[in-house]
Motif scaffolding. Structure first.
Motif, PDB file in Angstrom:
ATOM      1  N   THR A  75      -7.866  -1.866  -1.927  1.00 42.40           N
ATOM      2  CA  THR A  75      -7.431  -1.904  -0.513  1.00 42.40           C
ATOM      3  C   THR A  75      -7.393  -3.334   0.000  1.00 42.40           C
ATOM      4  O   THR A  75      -6.461  -3.737   0.709  1.00 42.40           O
ATOM      5  N   ASN A 107       1.571   6.043  -5.378  1.00 44.62           N
ATOM      6  CA  ASN A 107       2.551   7.134  -5.168  1.00 44.62           C
ATOM      7  C   ASN A 107       2.246   8.333  -6.079  1.00 44.62           C
ATOM      8  O   ASN A 107       3.153   9.062  -6.515  1.00 44.62           O
ATOM      9  N   LYS A 141      -6.371  13.034   0.799  1.00 44.81           N
ATOM     10  CA  LYS A 141      -5.503  12.320   1.743  1.00 44.81           C
ATOM     11  C   LYS A 141      -5.727  12.819   3.166  1.00 44.81           C
ATOM     12  O   LYS A 141      -5.787  12.044   4.115  1.00 44.81           O
ATOM     13  N   TYR A 168      -5.023   3.448   1.388  1.00 44.34           N
ATOM     14  CA  TYR A 168      -4.020   3.187   2.429  1.00 44.34           C
ATOM     15  C   TYR A 168      -3.771   1.686   2.484  1.00 44.34           C
ATOM     16  O   TYR A 168      -4.692   0.881   2.413  1.00 44.34           O
ATOM     17  N   SER A 169      -2.492   1.337   2.686  1.00 44.24           N
ATOM     18  CA  SER A 169      -2.134  -0.095   2.715  1.00 44.24           C
ATOM     19  C   SER A 169      -2.295  -0.708   4.087  1.00 44.24           C
ATOM     20  O   SER A 169      -2.141  -1.927   4.245  1.00 44.24           O
ATOM     21  N   ASP A 170      -2.608   0.104   5.121  1.00 39.98           N
ATOM     22  CA  ASP A 170      -2.736  -0.418   6.495  1.00 39.98           C
ATOM     23  C   ASP A 170      -4.151  -0.216   7.030  1.00 39.98           C
ATOM     24  O   ASP A 170      -4.348   0.109   8.204  1.00 39.98           O
ATOM     25  N   TYR A 173      -6.171   1.544   9.796  1.00 34.74           N
ATOM     26  CA  TYR A 173      -5.447   2.606  10.505  1.00 34.74           C
ATOM     27  C   TYR A 173      -5.174   3.824   9.614  1.00 34.74           C
ATOM     28  O   TYR A 173      -5.055   4.949  10.098  1.00 34.74           O
ATOM     29  N   ASN A 174      -5.031   3.535   8.340  1.00 34.39           N
ATOM     30  CA  ASN A 174      -4.857   4.616   7.356  1.00 34.39           C
ATOM     31  C   ASN A 174      -3.695   5.542   7.682  1.00 34.39           C
ATOM     32  O   ASN A 174      -3.817   6.769   7.692  1.00 34.39           O
ATOM     33  N   LYS A 175      -2.551   4.920   7.945  1.00 36.17           N
ATOM     34  CA  LYS A 175      -1.335   5.700   8.188  1.00 36.17           C
ATOM     35  C   LYS A 175      -0.377   5.596   7.005  1.00 36.17           C
ATOM     36  O   LYS A 175       0.391   6.526   6.746  1.00 36.17           O
ATOM     37  N   ALA A 176      -0.420   4.436   6.328  1.00 32.59           N
ATOM     38  CA  ALA A 176       0.507   4.210   5.214  1.00 32.59           C
ATOM     39  C   ALA A 176      -0.201   4.531   3.895  1.00 32.59           C
ATOM     40  O   ALA A 176      -1.001   3.727   3.382  1.00 32.59           O
ATOM     41  N   TYR A 177       0.059   5.708   3.348  1.00 32.99           N
ATOM     42  CA  TYR A 177      -0.595   6.159   2.110  1.00 32.99           C
ATOM     43  C   TYR A 177      -0.029   5.386   0.927  1.00 32.99           C
ATOM     44  O   TYR A 177       1.179   5.324   0.715  1.00 32.99           O
ATOM     45  N   TRP A 178      -0.918   4.799   0.135  1.00 37.06           N
ATOM     46  CA  TRP A 178      -0.529   4.005  -1.035  1.00 37.06           C
ATOM     47  C   TRP A 178      -0.591   4.844  -2.324  1.00 37.06           C
ATOM     48  O   TRP A 178       0.278   4.796  -3.163  1.00 37.06           O
TER      49      TRP A 178
END
Length: 450
Positions: A75, A107, A141, A168-170, A173-178
Motif C-alpha cells: 500500500t 485485479n 473487499k 486499496y491505492s487511495d 479512503y479505500n475507494k480504489a480497489y487494487w
C-alpha cells in the motif's frame, strides 16, 4: 433327603447367594473406579482441547500478521515492494510457522507468488473465475480487512487456509480497489501442530461462525450439545471448537475396566475357593465322624442321629422297621484266616446288605460284626418277615472266597417295628438286638460252612 444331599443343597444355595451378591458388588466397584478414571480422562481431554484452541490462535495470528505486513508495504510503495518481491516475501516467509506461499494479485489475478517453485500452476490464475475463492475476496473487499478463508482446494494442489488482505491505492479512503495480498497456510501442517489429531478420547469439530457457518473439520452433529466448547478468536473473525467425549472407545479406560474386572474375578474366585475348601474339609471331617472306616457304611453315631430324626418328624406318620444284623461265628473267620481276611469278609457282607435293600433304606455298621438296617415305610410284620428272610437267604446263598477257600456267610437278624412316636430310640435298638439274639440262638451257625 440324606444328610449329604441336604448339606450339598445348602452349600449350592449359599454358592448361588455368594455369586448373586459378589457379581453386583464387583460391577459396582468396577463402575466406581471407571467413573473416577473417566473424570480424569475427561479432564485431560478438556485440557488438550483448550491447548488446541490456544495453538490455533497463536499460529494463525502469527502467520496472518505476514499478510498484514505485506499489505502495508504494498500500500505504501507498491513499486519498491514488487521490485524486491523475492527478498521481501522470503523474509516474511522465514518468520512464519505454517505458511506455504504468499501471493499478490492485482485485479484479482495472481501475478506475484513466492516461492515460485511448486506453485507455477497458480501463476496468472484469475481468482474472479474461481467462485469459491472470489466469494472470499469479495467479503474481504466489503469488510476492508483481512479475511481468513478455507480450507480451500488450491490450484497447485493440496489444501490451505488463505488469509486475504484487500489492497486499496487511495489509502486511507479505500475507494480504489487494487487487488489482494494472500498468505496460504498449509492446512494439514496447522492441524498437526494444533494437536487436534492427537485427541483420541473425543470427537472434535471446528466451524467458522464469522459469516455463514461452515464446518472446517469434523462432523456438524458434534455441535449439538457438545461436552466441550471453545471459541477461537481470529483477526476479524471467530471459529467454534466443539468436542464430545468418546470414552467408550478409550483404550485406557478399557484397560482399567478389564484390569478391575480381572482383579474382582480373581478375588471372588479365591474367596469362593477358600469357602469351598472349608466346606470340603467340613464334609471330610463330618464324613469321618459319621462313617465306618472299614466298610464306608454309616456308623453308630450316624444311624442314631438318623433314627432320632425319623422318630421326631412332625408331618404325618413315620413308620419303619429297624433290623439288627449279626454275622454268625465271625470270630472263627478271624481265628482261622486272620484279621485281614476278617476285614474283607465284613466288607463283603456290607456290600451284599446294600445290594439286597432298597435305595431308600439305610445300612450301617455299628461295630465288630454288627449291622443295623432301616427299612423305610415297612412296618407290617408279615412284610418285615418276608423282607428279612429274603435278605438272609440271598446273602447266605453267596460265598466269599479266600485263596480258593469258600467261606459261607451266616446271619442272625432280629427286628423292631417303629409305630409309636413315643417310643425311645435306645429302646427300639435294644428290642431289635434282643430279637436278633433270639434268632441267633434258634439258628446256630453251621461249622461246616467255615
Amino acid at each position: 433327603m440324606s444328610y449329604n444331599k441336604k448339606t450339598d443343597f445348602i452349600f449350592a444355595l449359599i454358592s448361588i447367594a455368594f455369586f448373586a451378591i459378589a457379581t453386583p458388588i464387583s460391577i459396582a466397584i468396577k463402575n466406581h473406579y471407571v467413573s473416577l478414571e473417566s473424570k480424569k480422562v475427561e479432564m485431560v481431554v478438556a485440557n488438550n482441547i483448550s491447548l488446541v484452541r490456544s495453538n490455533f490462535e497463536a499460529s494463525i495470528f502469527m502467520d496472518t500478521f505476514l499478510a498484514d505486513s505485506l499489505a502495508t508495504l504494498i500500500t505504501i510503495d507498491p513499486d519498491a515492494a514488487f521490485k524486491k518481491w523475492d527478498v521481501v516475501a522470503s523474509q516474511l516467509l522465514s518468520k512464519s510457522q505454517h505458511v506455504r506461499n504468499v501471493t499478490a494479485s492485482p485485479n484479482n489475478i495472481i501475478t506475484y507468488i513466492y516461492p515460485l517453485e511448486g506453485n507455477e500452476s497458480a501463476l496468472g490464475v484469475d481468482l474472479s473465475r474461481i467462485p469459491e475463492q472470489y466469494k472470499a475476496i469479495q467479503l474481504a473487499k466489503q469488510k476492508q480487512h483481512i479475511y481468513i478463508d478455507g480450507p480451500v482446494n488450491l490450484v497447485q494442489g493440496g489444501q490451505g487456509l488463505i488469509a486475504r488482505y484487500p489492497i486499496y491505492s487511495d489509502f486511507p479512503y479505500n475507494k480504489a480497489y487494487w487487488g489482494t495480498v494472500s498468505v496460504v497456510i498449509d492446512y494439514n501442517k496447522l492441524m498437526t501442530y494444533s494437536g487436534i489429531y492427537d485427541i483420541f478420547d473425543a470427537e472434535v469439530a471446528i466451524r467458522n461462525i464469522t459469516n455463514t457457518p461452515k464446518v472446517l473439520y469434523g462432523d456438524i452433529e458434534i455441535f449439538d450439545n457438545p461436552d466441550i466448547q471453545h471459541f477461537i478468536n481470529l483477526p476479524y473473525g471467530r471459529w467454534q471448537l466443539a468436542a464430545k467425549y468418546k470414552l467408550s472407545d478409550s483404550a485406557h479406560l478399557t484397560f482399567i475396566e478389564r484390569t478391575i474386572l480381572s482383579m474382582a474375578l480373581i478375588s471372588v474366585s479365591l474367596i469362593y475357593a477358600l469357602f469351598f475348601l472349608i466346606y470340603k474339609n467340613y464334609k471330610t471331617i463330618h464324613k469321618a465322624a459319621m462313617q465306618d472306616e472299614l466298610t464306608h457304611l454309616p456308623n453308630r453315631r450316624y444311624i442314631k442321629k438318623l433314627l432320632k430324626k425319623m422318630s421326631t418328624k412332625k408331618e404325618g406318620n413315620s413308620f419303619f422297621t429297624l433290623l439288627s444284623v449279626d454275622v454268625n461265628d465271625f470270630k472263627l473267620v478271624n481265628d482261622n484266616y486272620g484279621h485281614d481276611v476278617g476285614d474283607r469278609f465284613l466288607q463283603f457282607i456290607s456290600i451284599k446288605l446294600q445290594e439286597n435293600v432298597r435305595s431308600t433304606d439305610t445300612v450301617a455298621r455299628i461295630g465288630g460284626d454288627e449291622f443295623l438296617v432301616i427299612l423305610n415305610n415297612i412296618y407290617l410284620p408279615e412284610k418285615v418277615n418276608s423282607v428279612t428272610q429274603s435278605i438272609k437267604n440271598k446273602i447266605e446263598s453267596e460265598s466269599f472266597f479266600h485263596n480258593n477257600k469258600e467261606i459261607k456267610p451266616s446271619l442272625s437278624i432280629g427286628y423292631a417295628i417303629y409305630n409309636d412316636k413315643n417310643i425311645d430310640i435306645e429302646t427300639l435298638i435294644t428290642k431289635a438286638d434282643h430279637a436278633m439274639y433270639l434268632n441267633k440262638n434258634a439258628n446256630a451257625f453251621s461249622k461246616t460252612s467255615i
